[in-house]
Design a protein around this motif. Structure first.
Motif, PDB file in Angstrom:
ATOM      1  N   ARG A   1     -22.472 -39.749 -17.797  1.00 41.17           N
ATOM      2  CA  ARG A   1     -21.337 -40.312 -18.303  1.00 41.17           C
ATOM      3  C   ARG A   1     -20.157 -39.150 -18.491  1.00 41.17           C
ATOM      4  O   ARG A   1     -19.071 -39.078 -18.203  1.00 41.17           O
ATOM      5  N   LEU A   2     -20.861 -38.258 -19.493  1.00 37.64           N
ATOM      6  CA  LEU A   2     -19.849 -37.126 -19.806  1.00 37.64           C
ATOM      7  C   LEU A   2     -19.473 -36.256 -18.551  1.00 37.64           C
ATOM      8  O   LEU A   2     -18.302 -35.827 -18.522  1.00 37.64           O
TER       9      LEU A   2
ATOM     10  N   PHE B   1     -24.680 -41.379 -28.279  1.00 35.68           N
ATOM     11  CA  PHE B   1     -24.604 -39.893 -28.061  1.00 35.68           C
ATOM     12  C   PHE B   1     -23.245 -39.790 -27.111  1.00 35.68           C
ATOM     13  O   PHE B   1     -22.589 -38.720 -27.158  1.00 35.68           O
ATOM     14  N   TYR B   2     -23.204 -40.492 -26.453  1.00 34.74           N
ATOM     15  CA  TYR B   2     -21.865 -40.480 -25.380  1.00 34.74           C
ATOM     16  C   TYR B   2     -20.596 -40.399 -26.162  1.00 34.74           C
ATOM     17  O   TYR B   2     -19.785 -39.517 -26.301  1.00 34.74           O
TER      18      TYR B   2
ATOM     19  N   TRP C   1     -22.614 -27.158 -25.903  1.00 34.07           N
ATOM     20  CA  TRP C   1     -21.933 -28.031 -25.378  1.00 34.07           C
ATOM     21  C   TRP C   1     -20.529 -28.146 -25.479  1.00 34.07           C
ATOM     22  O   TRP C   1     -19.822 -28.267 -24.377  1.00 34.07           O
ATOM     23  N   ARG C   2     -19.911 -27.414 -26.306  1.00 33.83           N
ATOM     24  CA  ARG C   2     -18.456 -27.375 -26.447  1.00 33.83           C
ATOM     25  C   ARG C   2     -17.938 -26.271 -25.492  1.00 33.83           C
ATOM     26  O   ARG C   2     -17.018 -26.305 -24.894  1.00 33.83           O
TER      27      ARG C   2
ATOM     28  N   VAL D   1     -26.529 -40.156 -20.646  1.00 33.82           N
ATOM     29  CA  VAL D   1     -25.280 -39.574 -21.431  1.00 33.82           C
ATOM     30  C   VAL D   1     -24.725 -38.397 -20.687  1.00 33.82           C
ATOM     31  O   VAL D   1     -23.615 -38.386 -20.633  1.00 33.82           O
TER      32      VAL D   1
ATOM     33  N   PHE E   1     -20.662 -36.965 -28.370  1.00 30.54           N
ATOM     34  CA  PHE E   1     -20.130 -35.618 -27.551  1.00 30.54           C
ATOM     35  C   PHE E   1     -18.636 -35.809 -27.298  1.00 30.54           C
ATOM     36  O   PHE E   1     -18.139 -34.585 -27.136  1.00 30.54           O
ATOM     37  N   ARG E   2     -18.083 -37.170 -26.830  1.00 29.46           N
ATOM     38  CA  ARG E   2     -16.781 -37.174 -26.797  1.00 29.46           C
ATOM     39  C   ARG E   2     -15.880 -36.694 -27.723  1.00 29.46           C
ATOM     40  O   ARG E   2     -14.825 -36.322 -27.754  1.00 29.46           O
TER      41      ARG E   2
ATOM     42  N   ASP F   1     -16.873 -38.186 -16.762  1.00 27.85           N
ATOM     43  CA  ASP F   1     -15.330 -38.000 -17.670  1.00 27.85           C
ATOM     44  C   ASP F   1     -14.873 -36.722 -17.236  1.00 27.85           C
ATOM     45  O   ASP F   1     -13.659 -36.580 -17.071  1.00 27.85           O
ATOM     46  N   ARG F   2     -15.547 -35.736 -17.169  1.00 29.53           N
ATOM     47  CA  ARG F   2     -15.140 -34.418 -16.974  1.00 29.53           C
ATOM     48  C   ARG F   2     -14.475 -34.353 -15.635  1.00 29.53           C
ATOM     49  O   ARG F   2     -13.283 -33.712 -15.302  1.00 29.53           O
TER      50      ARG F   2
END
Lengths: 177, 136
Positions: free
Chosen positions: B34-35, A55-56, A15-16, B31, A59-60, B38-39
């Motif tokens: 949303r991520l 989870f949002y 994920w990173r 999820v 991950f942020r 953001d990106r």
């Protein structure tokens, strides 16, 4: 021979690097456990939204995950924060739906009813416990975690976690009298 | 009163239904969406913020420069002239123009030892000498 499933650490690393599928897989692995935790903590009908928010957020701020606790425990501590924020915004006590209580297997309808009522009282009291007591108790009693991991996830000491657990049990026992 | 183990067992059963009902795939999709949003927003936000940063930097530079000027003016000894006038040019000025120069420097008509006359009564050489004395 198929490749073994990647570990949480490997998925986090993926994920990173920007792999969305890794994030989705981590959600699949841990979402139900987080939902159980949040529901017992009093999330009521907001469980699904809270799990997503949990989870949002996780991950942020994945850079702050140090590995002192497992990803699941860490996510639960984030979920606890999300629940607190939701309550602050809503300014209302969570509505605890009766169907959220699992009725334990029993051949005796009366015993089943008593157990259900007791579980309901415990759930209601859980929402009134100080947050740290509630989180320690649920992580220990519901998720079966060791004090070391609980302490790491919640940013406290093992000794303090034991004390919080003891106080939580005493209060819950009182409402079952 | 219930035993600790019974409390734990009941607590362990809480939330089971909610977990069962959870639409895990929907949560995962939400999820990720949303991520991803953001990106995608991050570069746009930077583009939007860039002019703001430039404006802020410009305002900061003006403030620093202004502050330095004000501080310099305040810390300058009162006896020193606040401007430098090139001495060779003074010879080209008339008496009236020289008086104007003094006025523009916000310097009151100086009175030197044994000199108790107004500027207007000085000739060009005397005024030039006077300016030179003031400039040190």
């Amino acid at each position: 021979m198929p490749d073994p499933a990647p570990s949480d650490a490997e998925l986090i690393a993926a994920w990173r690097r920007g792999e969305e599928a890794a994030a989705a897989e981590l959600v699949r692995r841990h979402a139900r456990a987080v939902a159980r935790f949040l529901s017992a903590a009093g999330a009521g009908d907001d469980v699904e939204d809270l799990v997503q928010e949990t989870f949002y957020r996780a991950f942020r701020k994945i850079e702050s995950f140090r590995g002192g606790a497992t990803f699941r425990t860490w996510a639960m501590s984030i979920g606890s924060n999300a629940l607190r924020d939701l309550r602050r915004r809503a300014r209302r006590r969570p509505v605890v739906a009766l169907e959220d209580h699992e009725v334990l297997d029993s051949a005796d309808p009366h015993a089943e009813l008593v157990t259900s009522e007791t579980a309901q009282r415990i759930q209601q009291e859980l929402t009134r416990l100080p947050r740290m007591q509630r989180d320690v108790f649920l992580l220990r009693a519901q998720q079966g975690m060791e004090y070391e991991e609980i302490a790491a996830a919640l940013g406290t000491t093992v000794g303090a976690a034991r004390v919080h657990y003891h106080h939580a049990v005493q209060r819950l026992k009182k409402v079952t009298e | 009163m219930m035993e600790d183990q019974e409390i734990e067992r009941l607590a362990g059963s809480l939330g089971g239904d909610a977990a069962e009902r959870l639409e895990v795939e929907r949560v995962a999709a939400g999820v990720v969406a949303r991520l991803r949003a953001d990106r995608m927003q991050a570069p746009q936000r930077w583009r939007w913020m860039a002019p703001a940063w430039l404006r802020l930097a410009a305002a900061l530079a003006v403030l620093i420069a202004g502050g330095a000027l004000v501080r310099g003016a305040l810390h300058r000894p009162a006896s020193e002239p606040t401007a430098v006038v090139a001495a060779p040019m003074l010879g080209d000025l008339t008496n009236d123009e020289l008086v104007e120069v003094f006025d523009s420097l916000s310097v009151e008509a100086p009175v030197h030892e044994g000199l108790a006359v107004g500027l207007e009564s000085l000739n060009e050489a005397q005024l030039e000498e006077l300016l030179r004395l003031m400039e040190g």
